[in-house]
Scaffold this active site. Structure first.
Site, PDB file in Angstrom:
ATOM      1  N   CYS A  73      -6.509  22.033  -4.106  1.00 53.34           N
ATOM      2  CA  CYS A  73      -8.012  22.322  -4.115  1.00 53.34           C
ATOM      3  C   CYS A  73      -8.322  22.942  -5.482  1.00 53.34           C
ATOM      4  O   CYS A  73      -7.580  23.257  -6.242  1.00 53.34           O
ATOM      5  CB  CYS A  73      -7.873  23.490  -3.238  1.00 53.34           C
ATOM      6  SG  CYS A  73      -7.264  23.308  -1.365  1.00 53.34           S
ATOM      7  N   ARG A 100      -7.254  16.690  -9.543  1.00 56.87           N
ATOM      8  CA  ARG A 100      -6.419  17.521  -8.664  1.00 56.87           C
ATOM      9  C   ARG A 100      -6.310  16.816  -7.094  1.00 56.87           C
ATOM     10  O   ARG A 100      -5.088  17.146  -6.633  1.00 56.87           O
ATOM     11  CB  ARG A 100      -6.745  19.097  -8.640  1.00 56.87           C
ATOM     12  CG  ARG A 100      -6.825  19.820  -9.943  1.00 56.87           C
ATOM     13  CD  ARG A 100      -7.587  20.908  -9.857  1.00 56.87           C
ATOM     14  NE  ARG A 100      -6.718  22.025  -9.081  1.00 56.87           N
ATOM     15  CZ  ARG A 100      -6.252  22.768  -9.676  1.00 56.87           C
ATOM     16  NH1 ARG A 100      -6.223  23.119 -11.045  1.00 56.87           N
ATOM     17  NH2 ARG A 100      -5.625  23.824  -8.805  1.00 56.87           N
ATOM     18  N   TRP A 159      -8.237  20.371  -0.581  1.00 61.53           N
ATOM     19  CA  TRP A 159      -7.354  19.047  -0.007  1.00 61.53           C
ATOM     20  C   TRP A 159      -6.901  19.713   1.268  1.00 61.53           C
ATOM     21  O   TRP A 159      -6.004  20.919   1.389  1.00 61.53           O
ATOM     22  CB  TRP A 159      -6.479  18.895  -1.153  1.00 61.53           C
ATOM     23  CG  TRP A 159      -5.084  17.950  -1.088  1.00 61.53           C
ATOM     24  CD1 TRP A 159      -5.375  16.877  -1.292  1.00 61.53           C
ATOM     25  CD2 TRP A 159      -4.074  18.239  -0.350  1.00 61.53           C
ATOM     26  NE1 TRP A 159      -4.190  16.102  -1.025  1.00 61.53           N
ATOM     27  CE2 TRP A 159      -3.174  17.060  -0.571  1.00 61.53           C
ATOM     28  CE3 TRP A 159      -2.879  19.316  -0.027  1.00 61.53           C
ATOM     29  CZ2 TRP A 159      -1.886  16.813   0.002  1.00 61.53           C
ATOM     30  CZ3 TRP A 159      -1.934  19.045   0.645  1.00 61.53           C
ATOM     31  CH2 TRP A 159      -1.351  17.769   0.438  1.00 61.53           C
ATOM     32  N   ASN A 167      -7.663  28.727  -2.677  1.00 63.81           N
ATOM     33  CA  ASN A 167      -6.484  27.643  -2.899  1.00 63.81           C
ATOM     34  C   ASN A 167      -5.301  28.260  -2.325  1.00 63.81           C
ATOM     35  O   ASN A 167      -5.065  29.544  -2.623  1.00 63.81           O
ATOM     36  CB  ASN A 167      -6.422  27.241  -4.537  1.00 63.81           C
ATOM     37  CG  ASN A 167      -7.672  26.620  -5.060  1.00 63.81           C
ATOM     38  OD1 ASN A 167      -8.397  26.380  -4.319  1.00 63.81           O
ATOM     39  ND2 ASN A 167      -7.363  26.642  -6.245  1.00 63.81           N
ATOM     40  N   GLY A 168      -4.475  27.630  -1.645  1.00 64.08           N
ATOM     41  CA  GLY A 168      -3.245  28.182  -1.122  1.00 64.08           C
ATOM     42  C   GLY A 168      -3.182  28.155   0.275  1.00 64.08           C
ATOM     43  O   GLY A 168      -4.063  27.374   1.163  1.00 64.08           O
ATOM     44  N   GLU A 209      11.541   5.520  -9.593  1.00 64.75           N
ATOM     45  CA  GLU A 209      10.389   5.796 -10.186  1.00 64.75           C
ATOM     46  C   GLU A 209       9.281   4.721 -10.099  1.00 64.75           C
ATOM     47  O   GLU A 209       8.175   4.837  -9.983  1.00 64.75           O
ATOM     48  CB  GLU A 209      10.519   6.573 -11.545  1.00 64.75           C
ATOM     49  CG  GLU A 209       9.101   6.748 -12.419  1.00 64.75           C
ATOM     50  CD  GLU A 209       8.350   7.627 -11.939  1.00 64.75           C
ATOM     51  OE1 GLU A 209       8.591   8.277 -11.107  1.00 64.75           O
ATOM     52  OE2 GLU A 209       6.980   7.572 -12.440  1.00 64.75           O
ATOM     53  N   LYS A 253       5.880   4.915  -8.023  1.00 63.96           N
ATOM     54  CA  LYS A 253       4.776   4.609  -8.936  1.00 63.96           C
ATOM     55  C   LYS A 253       3.758   3.674  -7.964  1.00 63.96           C
ATOM     56  O   LYS A 253       2.685   3.635  -7.683  1.00 63.96           O
ATOM     57  CB  LYS A 253       4.817   4.244 -10.136  1.00 63.96           C
ATOM     58  CG  LYS A 253       4.042   4.576 -11.261  1.00 63.96           C
ATOM     59  CD  LYS A 253       4.060   5.965 -11.890  1.00 63.96           C
ATOM     60  CE  LYS A 253       4.313   7.168 -10.950  1.00 63.96           C
ATOM     61  NZ  LYS A 253       4.807   8.347 -11.510  1.00 63.96           N
ATOM     62  N   GLU A 277       2.554   4.864  -4.589  1.00 58.24           N
ATOM     63  CA  GLU A 277       1.437   6.115  -4.470  1.00 58.24           C
ATOM     64  C   GLU A 277       0.115   5.357  -4.919  1.00 58.24           C
ATOM     65  O   GLU A 277      -1.048   5.904  -4.318  1.00 58.24           O
ATOM     66  CB  GLU A 277       1.819   7.170  -5.389  1.00 58.24           C
ATOM     67  CG  GLU A 277       2.035   6.986  -6.912  1.00 58.24           C
ATOM     68  CD  GLU A 277       2.300   8.323  -7.507  1.00 58.24           C
ATOM     69  OE1 GLU A 277       1.972   9.404  -7.094  1.00 58.24           O
ATOM     70  OE2 GLU A 277       3.066   8.242  -8.619  1.00 58.24           O
ATOM     71  N   HIS A 334      25.505  -2.724   0.332  1.00 58.55           N
ATOM     72  CA  HIS A 334      25.736  -1.866   1.408  1.00 58.55           C
ATOM     73  C   HIS A 334      24.598  -1.505   2.652  1.00 58.55           C
ATOM     74  O   HIS A 334      24.563  -0.370   3.239  1.00 58.55           O
ATOM     75  CB  HIS A 334      26.092  -0.454   0.892  1.00 58.55           C
ATOM     76  CG  HIS A 334      27.409  -0.676  -0.060  1.00 58.55           C
ATOM     77  ND1 HIS A 334      28.775  -0.910   0.272  1.00 58.55           N
ATOM     78  CD2 HIS A 334      27.553  -0.624  -1.424  1.00 58.55           C
ATOM     79  CE1 HIS A 334      29.420  -1.419  -0.651  1.00 58.55           C
ATOM     80  NE2 HIS A 334      28.601  -1.236  -1.750  1.00 58.55           N
ATOM     81  N   LYS A 364      -3.076  16.126  -7.711  1.00 60.21           N
ATOM     82  CA  LYS A 364      -2.252  16.373  -8.838  1.00 60.21           C
ATOM     83  C   LYS A 364      -1.325  17.538  -9.090  1.00 60.21           C
ATOM     84  O   LYS A 364      -0.111  17.565  -9.588  1.00 60.21           O
ATOM     85  CB  LYS A 364      -3.305  16.256 -10.048  1.00 60.21           C
ATOM     86  CG  LYS A 364      -2.786  16.464 -11.350  1.00 60.21           C
ATOM     87  CD  LYS A 364      -2.026  14.895 -11.665  1.00 60.21           C
ATOM     88  CE  LYS A 364      -1.464  15.060 -13.146  1.00 60.21           C
ATOM     89  NZ  LYS A 364      -0.357  13.954 -13.369  1.00 60.21           N
TER      90      LYS A 364
HETATM   91  C1  F6R Z   1       3.756  11.075  -9.145  1.00 58.43           C
HETATM   92  C2  F6R Z   1       3.829  12.646  -9.471  1.00 58.43           C
HETATM   93  C3  F6R Z   1       4.343  13.531  -8.524  1.00 58.43           C
HETATM   94  C4  F6R Z   1       4.696  14.604  -9.464  1.00 58.43           C
HETATM   95  C5  F6R Z   1       5.241  15.773  -8.603  1.00 58.43           C
HETATM   96  C6  F6R Z   1       5.488  16.997  -9.269  1.00 58.43           C
HETATM   97  O1  F6R Z   1       3.396  10.148  -9.872  1.00 58.43           O
HETATM   98  O2  F6R Z   1       2.809  12.690 -10.132  1.00 58.43           O
HETATM   99  O3  F6R Z   1       5.448  12.944  -7.728  1.00 58.43           O
HETATM  100  O4  F6R Z   1       5.636  14.427 -10.323  1.00 58.43           O
HETATM  101  O5  F6R Z   1       4.265  16.202  -7.688  1.00 58.43           O
HETATM  102  O6  F6R Z   1       4.354  17.573 -10.175  1.00 58.43           O
HETATM  103  P1  F6R Z   1       4.796  18.548 -11.359  1.00 58.43           P
HETATM  104  O7  F6R Z   1       5.344  17.822 -12.222  1.00 58.43           O
HETATM  105  O8  F6R Z   1       3.499  18.886 -11.736  1.00 58.43           O
HETATM  106  O9  F6R Z   1       5.706  19.710 -10.864  1.00 58.43           O
END
Ligand code: F6R
Length: 606
Positions: free
Chosen positions: A2, A27, A74, A98-99, A478, A482, A485, A501, A601
């Site tokens: 949010c 975000r 959000w 927010n929260g 990773e 990526k 997502e 396995h 984000k």
């Molecule tokens: C994936 C991504 C998320 C963040 C995770 C932690 O591309 O961006 O998996 O890495 O939400 O976020 P931070 O680094 O802000 O704690």
């Protein structure tokens, strides 16, 4: 997650609020809304979906007034719909939040005794209900807001706007960041400085438990005990590049392309020269610790996982890596010989912050590696080190990941030197190899046309596997993260040796397998695993260097040629093809690359 914007201005507030919310779009959100006070009358407009829907609603039904608050939501409590969108207005007060208000059920039960019942499914509405009840008991708006805040449990950044008060916003922070912006005869509130960028770069950050009483004349701050307190006013350097995508179609593409520059910058900061003083004096004495416990979420945790290989090999220092949401509730034992290290781009991830708080006072040192140095994680650590990636707007982390890796690599070298594990010569070699990373990343970026072709193929599949060995194994994880997502293709990462396995049962021609295979000491073993896949009709996308492709590329379905990389830091440059693979596949599929569905984000709820 949010986003919040507030304005007490001299011009119409609606466009300023919508512009502020636009800057917070990155975000992640699923609805948006604003409320204003006009001639004393409090009113609001809200819309489901993107901000353009709110703008449309405002065209048909404008919301005049020079004071207002705005929010991108959000969804946590209650579905994403217009009714649950913020601001929540009850009687004479509107609230954005927010929260999570953890005791909202309890508060609702109490309010029911006064015949006040909810109209939405949200926790936030309870704050407005409670505040309006306090107003009905004769409290002034500021008193009512303070009384309400005192009764809340959970995490919040809150703004209150009141009927009949067009020169007042009450803001509060506990667990979610909030900043007050200073203008000339105008004042602003925002969940980060970026939201306020076009209006002001003079910012005061609220501390935990703070309340700010904001009028056009300025802001008064109260601490958690409601005592007056001063919060410094800082000039924030808001890089103008924030505003645009520098000719790229998406922020993600821009941020991938920025990696050589930001990595060079970060490495310049952390590695000054290759002789004994090669590393910035970070203030960490690795001889004091027997182990490192690294805690983070998502991509940041995978950066930790890659660096585990470096710390253990280069510094002979054992590393445990944990995801924050599991770490804290497991109640792991810690002692003074344990260094705890938290990695977070945003510095606000609720799970990581909670894990950090668990460690405070128990571990030898609480170190964090962050991008946002004003963040809660940075401020609550014994020591915070910057990754110097610059603002990352695309939801999928790219340049923050590689900068996290660069900083962790520099720390591993420092640990190796301090602990006497590597001599000056080895240190010089490793430092040189680390300094070559920005150049390797530049070369890796030039393989884009090949990756684009592979992505056009991958976009047609429903499932993809990623394989890697050694420090390339977390990178395989990773790569899968990526891809899933942003393209919504199901993807999994495995250690190459683990395939037989279990996961090998999945292999058929409908399951492409991306193999990260630099021509290193593990190469032959990885090639054997590739053969096992090809023998079962699997399609291999082999990402390797020229010697690797020559030695093991026969039979591969697709090949991507990377530069030859000496030494242990190959995972940093190999991050580029997996980022590009995800990016081009998502573009091919037409998904929302910068704001993928359901994602945020900065994940400020647990
Ligand atoms: C994936 C991504 C998320 C963040 C995770 C932690 O591309 O961006 O998996 O890495 O939400 O976020 P931070 O680094 O802000 O704690």
């Amino acid at each position: 997650m949010c986003g919040i914007v507030g304005v007490l201005g001299n011009h119409q507030a609606s466009p300023i609020l919508v512009e502020g919310l636009k800057r917070l779009e990155y975000r992640g959100y699923d609805s948006a809304g604003i409320a204003t006070v006009n001639g004393g009358r409090l009113d609001r407009r809200r819309a489901l979906g993107k901000l353009v829907n709110l703008s449309d609603a405002l065209v048909h039904d404008p919301l005049p007034g020079t004071s207002g608050i705005g929010h991108t939501r959000w969804a946590t409590h209650g579905a994403a719909n217009t009714v649950n969108a913020h601001p929540h207005q009850r009687g004479r007060v509107a609230v954005v939040h927010n929260g999570i208000i953890e005791n909202y059920r309890e508060l609702r039960a109490r309010l029911k005794d006064h015949q006040i019942t909810p109209e939405t499914e949200t926790d936030t509405e309870t704050v407005a209900m409670l505040c309006d009840w306090h107003l009905s008991q004769g409290l002034t708006p500021v008193e009512a807001a303070k009384a309400t805040i005192s009764e809340l449990a959970g995490a919040y950044a809150l703004c209150f706007l009141f009927q009949g008060e067009d020169d007042l916003i009450v803001a509060a922070r506990k667990g979610s960041p909030l900043a007050v912006g200073w203008g000339k005869g105008e004042m602003f509130v925002g969940s980060d400085a970026l939201a306020l960028a076009p209006m002001t770069n003079e910012i005061s950050y609220l501390e935990e438990g703070d309340i700010a009483i904001v009028t056009r004349a300025g802001a008064e701050f109260l601490d958690a005990a409601h005592q007056p307190v001063t919060r410094p006013r800082r000039t924030v350097d808001l890089d103008s590049v924030l505003a645009d995508k520098a000719g790229h179609r998406h922020y993600m593409s821009k941020e991938i392309a920025e990696q050589p520059d930001v990595l060079a910058n970060a490495l310049k900061y952390y590695t000054m020269d290759k002789e004994g003083r090669h590393l910035l004096e970070t203030g960490v004495d690795f001889t004091q610790f027997d182990r490192i416990v690294m805690v983070a979420c998502g991509t940041a945790s995978l950066a930790c996982f890659v660096s585990k290989y470096w710390f253990e090999q280069i510094a002979r220092l054992p590393v445990d890596v944990d995801i924050a949401s599991e770490f804290r509730y497991r109640e792991p034992p810690l002692d003074g010989r344990t260094l705890t290290l938290f990695v977070s781009q945003s510095g606000e991830t609720a799970d990581t912050l909670a894990a950090l708080r668990y460690c405070t006072g128990q571990a030898g040192k609480v170190l964090s590696i962050v991008n946002a140095m004003e963040s809660s994680i940075a401020r609550e650590s014994d020591l915070a080190l910057p990754i110097l990636a610059g603002p990352e707007i695309g939801v999928a982390s790219t340049k923050a990941f590689t900068c996290q890796l660069a900083v962790l690599a520099a720390l591993a070298l420092q640990a190796g030197r301090q602990r006497g594990v590597i001599d000056a010569e080895r240190l010089g070699t490793l430092t040189d190899q680390l300094r070559q990373v920005p150049g390797q990343v530049t070369q890796a970026l030039s393989v884009s046309p090949q990756i684009k072709e592979v992505s056009a193929q991958l976009a047609r599949y429903d499932d993809v596997l990623f394989l890697g060995r050694g420090a390339l194994y977390p990178l395989a994880l990773e790569g899968a993260l990526k891809l899933k997502e942003i393209s919504y293709i199901h993807a999994e990462g495995y250690a190459s040796g683990e395939l037989k396995h279990g996961p090998i049962a999945l292999i058929d021609e409908e399951m492409p397998v991306v193999v990260l295979a630099p021509h290193d000491a593990m190469f032959d073993k990885t090639v054997s695993n590739m053969q096992e896949v090809m023998a079962r009709g699997g399609r291999i996308v082999m990402i390797s260097d020229a010697p690797g492709l020559k030695a093991g590329g026969e039979g591969a379905w697709q090949k991507v040629e990377m530069p030859v990389i000496e030494g242990p830091f190959a995972p940093i440059a190999y991050a580029v093809p997996i980022q590009k693979l995800a990016y081009f596949t998502a573009v091919e599929k037409g998904t929302d690359v910068d704001q993928p569905r359901n994602l945020a984000k900065s994940v400020t709820v647990e």
